[in-house]
Design a protein around this motif. Structure first.
Motif, PDB file in Angstrom:
ATOM      1  N   VAL A 142       0.831  -1.209   0.000  1.00 22.97           N
ATOM      2  CA  VAL A 142       0.000   0.000   0.000  1.00 22.97           C
ATOM      3  C   VAL A 142       0.866   1.260   0.000  1.00 22.97           C
ATOM      4  O   VAL A 142       0.610   2.215  -0.735  1.00 22.97           O
ATOM      5  CB  VAL A 142      -0.936   0.009   1.228  1.00 22.97           C
ATOM      6  CG1 VAL A 142      -1.648   1.355   1.356  1.00 22.97           C
ATOM      7  CG2 VAL A 142      -1.947  -1.126   1.148  1.00 22.97           C
ATOM      8  N   ILE A 143       1.908   1.233   0.815  1.00 22.62           N
ATOM      9  CA  ILE A 143       2.694   2.443   1.060  1.00 22.62           C
ATOM     10  C   ILE A 143       3.516   2.859  -0.157  1.00 22.62           C
ATOM     11  O   ILE A 143       3.530   4.048  -0.536  1.00 22.62           O
ATOM     12  CB  ILE A 143       3.615   2.244   2.281  1.00 22.62           C
ATOM     13  CG1 ILE A 143       2.773   2.084   3.547  1.00 22.62           C
ATOM     14  CG2 ILE A 143       4.579   3.430   2.432  1.00 22.62           C
ATOM     15  CD1 ILE A 143       3.569   1.599   4.748  1.00 22.62           C
ATOM     16  N   LEU A 144       4.205   1.922  -0.776  1.00 22.00           N
ATOM     17  CA  LEU A 144       5.136   2.305  -1.844  1.00 22.00           C
ATOM     18  C   LEU A 144       4.445   2.977  -3.020  1.00 22.00           C
ATOM     19  O   LEU A 144       4.867   4.068  -3.443  1.00 22.00           O
ATOM     20  CB  LEU A 144       5.947   1.090  -2.310  1.00 22.00           C
ATOM     21  CG  LEU A 144       6.839   0.429  -1.244  1.00 22.00           C
ATOM     22  CD1 LEU A 144       7.788  -0.567  -1.903  1.00 22.00           C
ATOM     23  CD2 LEU A 144       7.624   1.447  -0.433  1.00 22.00           C
ATOM     24  N   PRO A 145       3.367   2.416  -3.589  1.00 23.85           N
ATOM     25  CA  PRO A 145       2.692   3.139  -4.676  1.00 23.85           C
ATOM     26  C   PRO A 145       2.059   4.441  -4.211  1.00 23.85           C
ATOM     27  O   PRO A 145       1.984   5.414  -4.978  1.00 23.85           O
ATOM     28  CB  PRO A 145       1.643   2.149  -5.182  1.00 23.85           C
ATOM     29  CG  PRO A 145       1.484   1.145  -4.113  1.00 23.85           C
ATOM     30  CD  PRO A 145       2.784   1.072  -3.400  1.00 23.85           C
ATOM     31  N   GLY A 146       1.615   4.481  -2.965  1.00 20.95           N
ATOM     32  CA  GLY A 146       1.045   5.720  -2.444  1.00 20.95           C
ATOM     33  C   GLY A 146       2.068   6.842  -2.385  1.00 20.95           C
ATOM     34  O   GLY A 146       1.774   7.986  -2.774  1.00 20.95           O
ATOM     35  N   LEU A 147       3.274   6.525  -1.932  1.00 22.78           N
ATOM     36  CA  LEU A 147       4.326   7.543  -1.867  1.00 22.78           C
ATOM     37  C   LEU A 147       4.794   7.951  -3.255  1.00 22.78           C
ATOM     38  O   LEU A 147       5.098   9.123  -3.501  1.00 22.78           O
ATOM     39  CB  LEU A 147       5.507   7.015  -1.044  1.00 22.78           C
ATOM     40  CG  LEU A 147       5.273   6.839   0.456  1.00 22.78           C
ATOM     41  CD1 LEU A 147       6.525   6.295   1.127  1.00 22.78           C
ATOM     42  CD2 LEU A 147       4.851   8.146   1.116  1.00 22.78           C
ATOM     43  N   ARG A 148       4.850   6.995  -4.170  1.00 20.06           N
ATOM     44  CA  ARG A 148       5.283   7.336  -5.535  1.00 20.06           C
ATOM     45  C   ARG A 148       4.284   8.264  -6.210  1.00 20.06           C
ATOM     46  O   ARG A 148       4.662   9.146  -6.991  1.00 20.06           O
ATOM     47  CB  ARG A 148       5.483   6.054  -6.347  1.00 20.06           C
ATOM     48  CG  ARG A 148       6.679   5.241  -5.880  1.00 20.06           C
ATOM     49  CD  ARG A 148       6.913   4.008  -6.736  1.00 20.06           C
ATOM     50  NE  ARG A 148       8.044   3.227  -6.232  1.00 20.06           N
ATOM     51  CZ  ARG A 148       7.960   1.977  -5.778  1.00 20.06           C
ATOM     52  NH1 ARG A 148       6.782   1.348  -5.792  1.00 20.06           N
ATOM     53  NH2 ARG A 148       9.029   1.355  -5.326  1.00 20.06           N
ATOM     54  N   ALA A 149       3.004   8.073  -5.911  1.00 17.18           N
ATOM     55  CA  ALA A 149       1.990   8.971  -6.472  1.00 17.18           C
ATOM     56  C   ALA A 149       2.055  10.346  -5.817  1.00 17.18           C
ATOM     57  O   ALA A 149       1.840  11.371  -6.468  1.00 17.18           O
ATOM     58  CB  ALA A 149       0.602   8.366  -6.285  1.00 17.18           C
ATOM     59  N   LEU A 150       2.360  10.377  -4.528  1.00 17.43           N
ATOM     60  CA  LEU A 150       2.395  11.636  -3.789  1.00 17.43           C
ATOM     61  C   LEU A 150       3.630  12.468  -4.141  1.00 17.43           C
ATOM     62  O   LEU A 150       3.538  13.685  -4.325  1.00 17.43           O
ATOM     63  CB  LEU A 150       2.372  11.326  -2.285  1.00 17.43           C
ATOM     64  CG  LEU A 150       2.232  12.488  -1.309  1.00 17.43           C
ATOM     65  CD1 LEU A 150       0.884  13.172  -1.469  1.00 17.43           C
ATOM     66  CD2 LEU A 150       2.398  11.984   0.125  1.00 17.43           C
ATOM     67  N   THR A 151       4.787  11.806  -4.242  1.00 20.18           N
ATOM     68  CA  THR A 151       6.052  12.494  -4.533  1.00 20.18           C
ATOM     69  C   THR A 151       6.846  11.638  -5.515  1.00 20.18           C
ATOM     70  O   THR A 151       7.742  10.888  -5.116  1.00 20.18           O
ATOM     71  CB  THR A 151       6.870  12.711  -3.238  1.00 20.18           C
ATOM     72  OG1 THR A 151       7.021  11.440  -2.563  1.00 20.18           O
ATOM     73  CG2 THR A 151       6.183  13.686  -2.306  1.00 20.18           C
ATOM     74  N   PRO A 152       6.547  11.746  -6.796  1.00 17.88           N
ATOM     75  CA  PRO A 152       7.135  10.840  -7.794  1.00 17.88           C
ATOM     76  C   PRO A 152       8.658  10.859  -7.859  1.00 17.88           C
ATOM     77  O   PRO A 152       9.274   9.861  -8.254  1.00 17.88           O
ATOM     78  CB  PRO A 152       6.528  11.328  -9.111  1.00 17.88           C
ATOM     79  CG  PRO A 152       5.289  12.072  -8.725  1.00 17.88           C
ATOM     80  CD  PRO A 152       5.579  12.686  -7.398  1.00 17.88           C
ATOM     81  N   ASP A 153       9.279  11.969  -7.494  1.00 20.22           N
ATOM     82  CA  ASP A 153      10.722  12.094  -7.674  1.00 20.22           C
ATOM     83  C   ASP A 153      11.527  11.800  -6.412  1.00 20.22           C
ATOM     84  O   ASP A 153      12.758  11.957  -6.417  1.00 20.22           O
ATOM     85  CB  ASP A 153      11.055  13.516  -8.156  1.00 20.22           C
ATOM     86  CG  ASP A 153      10.418  13.828  -9.497  1.00 20.22           C
ATOM     87  OD1 ASP A 153      10.328  12.904 -10.331  1.00 20.22           O
ATOM     88  OD2 ASP A 153       9.990  14.981  -9.702  1.00 20.22           O
ATOM     89  N   VAL A 154      10.862  11.378  -5.337  1.00 20.56           N
ATOM     90  CA  VAL A 154      11.566  11.135  -4.072  1.00 20.56           C
ATOM     91  C   VAL A 154      11.839   9.645  -3.920  1.00 20.56           C
ATOM     92  O   VAL A 154      10.938   8.813  -4.045  1.00 20.56           O
ATOM     93  CB  VAL A 154      10.749  11.659  -2.875  1.00 20.56           C
ATOM     94  CG1 VAL A 154      11.490  11.394  -1.569  1.00 20.56           C
ATOM     95  CG2 VAL A 154      10.479  13.159  -3.030  1.00 20.56           C
TER      96      VAL A 154
END
Length: 271
Positions: free
Chosen positions: A56-68
């Motif tokens: 759940v977390i990894l795709p959520g963070l990639r959507a929130l901050t794609p370049d981090v």
């Protein structure tokens, strides 16, 4: 030093809280079942809930901050670790399920940990304990406790001044060396030694429910990054045992022993 966040602070907060809650919900579905327990290469336990939360977390963070970049415990255990420079990079530091032993014991003291690290320091983080419905959040604007999932109450939190009747010291529920703790505390007046699981120990100090957490055992950066962010936002500190600054982005992400405390609590640093 002021560090600019890579996105709007409100958007980051709302997005991060939503991701943490969804990850918590995924692990709670497994918590209710007869789940299996496996051992990783370092002999530490892992369950399908660790994997479900990370999914759940990894795709959520990639959507929130794609370049981090993202450094996450379960991915790291499989050898998937991005190259990060602790002195210059922004990166997410994730422990999808901190306190797996507490999860296995079903005592509720396990958390979702997500922190944003910038130039070696935590700048924001969320610690969510889904079984007890407590979510701690901290960023440069301050720290808060969101208590309850359905009808939550929101409270600003800060560390407290050292109590006159002695300090409350928190320690690990599943790890620890009582003799080493006794030696470290010395003649510091101690009112209570309180065991707690996962990164909740750091949050208890941040919320003014405890005063000192000496960690005299091994941890990884993802174990404490989010709790450190909350504690820092609440006015607390984490230091190395010699009093020097505690940094993130180390080559192996392993932590030295450390001291987490309210600044009003005196400690004797080690050489």
């Amino acid at each position: 030093m002021t560090i600019a966040l890579p996105a709007d602070a409100d958007a980051l907060e709302n997005g991060l809280i939503e991701i943490a809650r969804k990850a918590g919900a995924a692990m709670m579905e497994i918590y209710k079942t007869d789940f299996d327990v496996r051992s990783k290469d370092d002999a530490s336990p892992v369950t399908e809930a660790d994997d479900a939360a990370e999914a759940v977390i990894l795709p959520g963070l990639r959507a929130l901050t794609p370049d981090v970049k993202i450094v996450s415990e379960e991915s790291a255990a499989k050898g998937d670790v991005p190259d990060v420079d602790g002195e210059t990079d922004f990166f997410w530091l994730v422990d999808p399920l901190d306190g797996t032993k507490e999860f296995i014991k079903r005592n509720g003291e396990f958390t979702v940990n997500i922190a944003l690290i910038a130039k070696g320091q935590p700048v924001l983080g969320v610690v969510y304990a889904p079984a007890i419905e407590k979510l701690y959040y901290g960023d440069p604007r301050g720290a808060k406790l969101i208590d309850g999932d359905v009808t939550p109450t929101i409270t600003d939190i800060t560390v407290r001044d050292m109590p006159e009747d002695g300090v409350v010291v928190v320690g690990s529920r599943s790890h620890g060396d009582p003799e080493a703790m006794k030696a470290f505390l010395g003649d510091l007046p101690v009112k209570e030694l309180r065991p707690a699981g996962s990164s909740l120990k750091l949050c208890l100090v941040a919320a003014g429910e405890a005063d000192l957490y000496p960690r005299l055992g091994p941890t990884m950066e993802w174990d404490i990054g989010a709790g450190h962010a909350v504690l820092k936002a609440a006015g607390g500190v984490i230091e190395n045992m010699d009093g020097s600054r505690f940094d993130y982005g180390k080559a192996d992400f392993r932590n030295p022993f450390f001291i987490a405390r309210s600044p009003s609590v005196p400690v004797k640093y080690q050489d």
